[in-house]
Design an enzyme around this catalytic site. Structure first.
Site, PDB file in Angstrom:
ATOM      1  N   CYS A 226       0.862  -1.181   0.000  1.00 10.76           N
ATOM      2  CA  CYS A 226       0.000   0.000   0.000  1.00 10.76           C
ATOM      3  C   CYS A 226       0.898   1.231   0.000  1.00 10.76           C
ATOM      4  O   CYS A 226       1.753   1.375   0.890  1.00 10.76           O
ATOM      5  CB  CYS A 226      -0.853  -0.034   1.269  1.00 10.76           C
TER       6      CYS A 226
ATOM      7  N   CYS B 104      -1.117   3.957  -6.287  1.00 11.51           N
ATOM      8  CA  CYS B 104      -2.012   3.295  -5.321  1.00 11.51           C
ATOM      9  C   CYS B 104      -2.185   1.879  -5.835  1.00 11.51           C
ATOM     10  O   CYS B 104      -2.414   1.672  -7.036  1.00 11.51           O
ATOM     11  CB  CYS B 104      -3.364   4.001  -5.258  1.00 11.51           C
TER      12      CYS B 104
END
Ligand code: DGL
Length: 264
Positions: free
Chosen positions: A73, A184
Site C-alpha cells: 500500500c 495506489c
C-alpha cells in the site's frame, strides 16, 4: 532456506496486485495476505491513525510467523514504513511508493503524472521523491478520492468508475504528460481503463513487478527462499470475508476461499 510465509497487507484488495506479481515471480513461496477492509480507505486517514493500524497489522502478521512483510500500500508505506522498521527491527519490510524516478528517466516531454490517494499525493514523502528524482520536471500530482472504494465494492469495470477516471485524468491529458505512475495499489486493476482514456502516447507504470523483484532480492540476500512444491495462500480481512472473497476472486481470476476474519 526458510519455509515461513511472506506477509502482505493493504487497506483492502489493492495489495493483491503486488501479491499476484510476487506469486508469479516466486511460485515456491507461501503467502499470507491481510486486507484491512474494515478501515478502508487509508487515503483519508491521518498519519497517527495509520501508524496505529499498521502496527497492529504487523503484530498480527508476526503471529502468523511471516519472514518478511510487504507493505502493499503506497499510503501506508509513505506514512508508516519508517515507523514500522523502528518498531519491528526483527523483520525485513518491503514497501511500495510512486515510481517517480522511473517516470523522470522515461519522460520525453518533461511532464510526468502520478495518480495516488489524497494522503499519498499530499505526503512529504512524495514531495521528497519529486525533489530528489524529478526536480527539473513538471509534475502533475493527482489525488484521486474514491477510486479505491469503487474497486473494493467490485465496481472496477463499471461506467461509474470510468466517469471518475475521466475526471481525474483530464488534467493529465491536458498537461502533455507522456508517463503516468500508478501510486495506489488498487489502480493496476483499473489499468486497462486508464490506458484507454489516456491513449497510446502515454505510458502507464505499475510498480507491482519491481516490488516483487525487491522481495526476491531480499530473500536471496538473506538466503531465505522457501521450497514449497504446494505453497499455501492464506487470506484475512478485518471486513466482510464473503465480500473480500468475491471481489478478490473476480479481480485476480483466481479462487480466493476460506478468508479469515480478524479483529485488530
Ligand atoms: N491501496 C492503497 C495505496 O496503495 C490505499 C487505498 C486506500 O485505502 O485509500 O495507497
Amino acid at each position: 532456506m526458510d519455509d515461513r510465509p511472506i506477509g502482505f497487507f493493504d487497506s483492502g484488495v489493492g495489495g493483491l496486485t503486488i501479491w499476484r506479481a510476487t506469486r508469479k515471480l516466486l511460485p515456491q513461496e507461501s503467502l499470507v495476505f491481510l486486507a484491512d477492509s474494515g478501515h478502508v480507505p487509508y487515503g483519508e486517514k491521518s498519519p497517527e491513525e495509520l501508524h496505529d493500524l499498521t502496527s497492529r497489522i504487523v503484530r498480527f502478521l508476526l503471529a502468523q510467523d511471516v519472514k518478511l512483510v510487504v507493505v502493499a500500500c503506497n499510503t501506508a508505506t509513505v506514512h508508516c514504513i519508517g515507523h514500522l522498521r523502528e518498531t519491528f527491527p526483527q523483520i525485513p519490510f518491503v514497501g511500495v511508493v510512486p515510481v517517480v524516478k522511473t517516470l523522470a528517466q522515461r519522460t520525453r516531454t518533461g511532464t510526468i503524472a502520478v495518480l495516488s490517494t489524497p494522503a499519498t499525493a499530499g505526503s512529504p514523502y512524495l514531495a521528497g521523491l519529486v525533489e530528489e528524482f524529478a526536480p527539473d520536471k513538471r509534475v502533475i500530482n493527482v489525488g484521486c478520492d474514491g477510486l479505491e472504494d469503487l474497486v473494493e465494492a467490485g465496481q472496477a469495470r463499471t461506467s461509474r468508475t470510468t466517469a471518475l477516471l475521466e475526471r481525474y485524468l483530464a488534467p493529465v491529458l491536458q498537461s502533455g504528460a507522456d508517463v503516468v505512475g500508478l501510486g495506489c495499489t488498487h489502480y493496476p486493476f483499473l489499468r486497462r481503463r486508464i490506458k484507454r482514456i489516456l491513449g497510446p502516447r502515454v505510458r502507464v507504470y505499475d510498480p507491482s513487478r519491481p516490488v516483487a523483484r525487491r522481495v526476491r532480492q531480499l530473500l536471496r540476500e538473506g538466503d531465505t527462499f522457501a521450497a514449497h512444491e504446494k505453497p499455501s495462500y492464506r487470506f484475512y480481512t478485518t471486513g466482510d470475508p464473503a465480500q473480500f472473497a468475491a471481489v478478490a476472486s473476480k479481480l485476480l481470476r483466481f479462487p480466493v476461499r476460506d478468508v479469515g476474519y480478524v479483529e485488530l
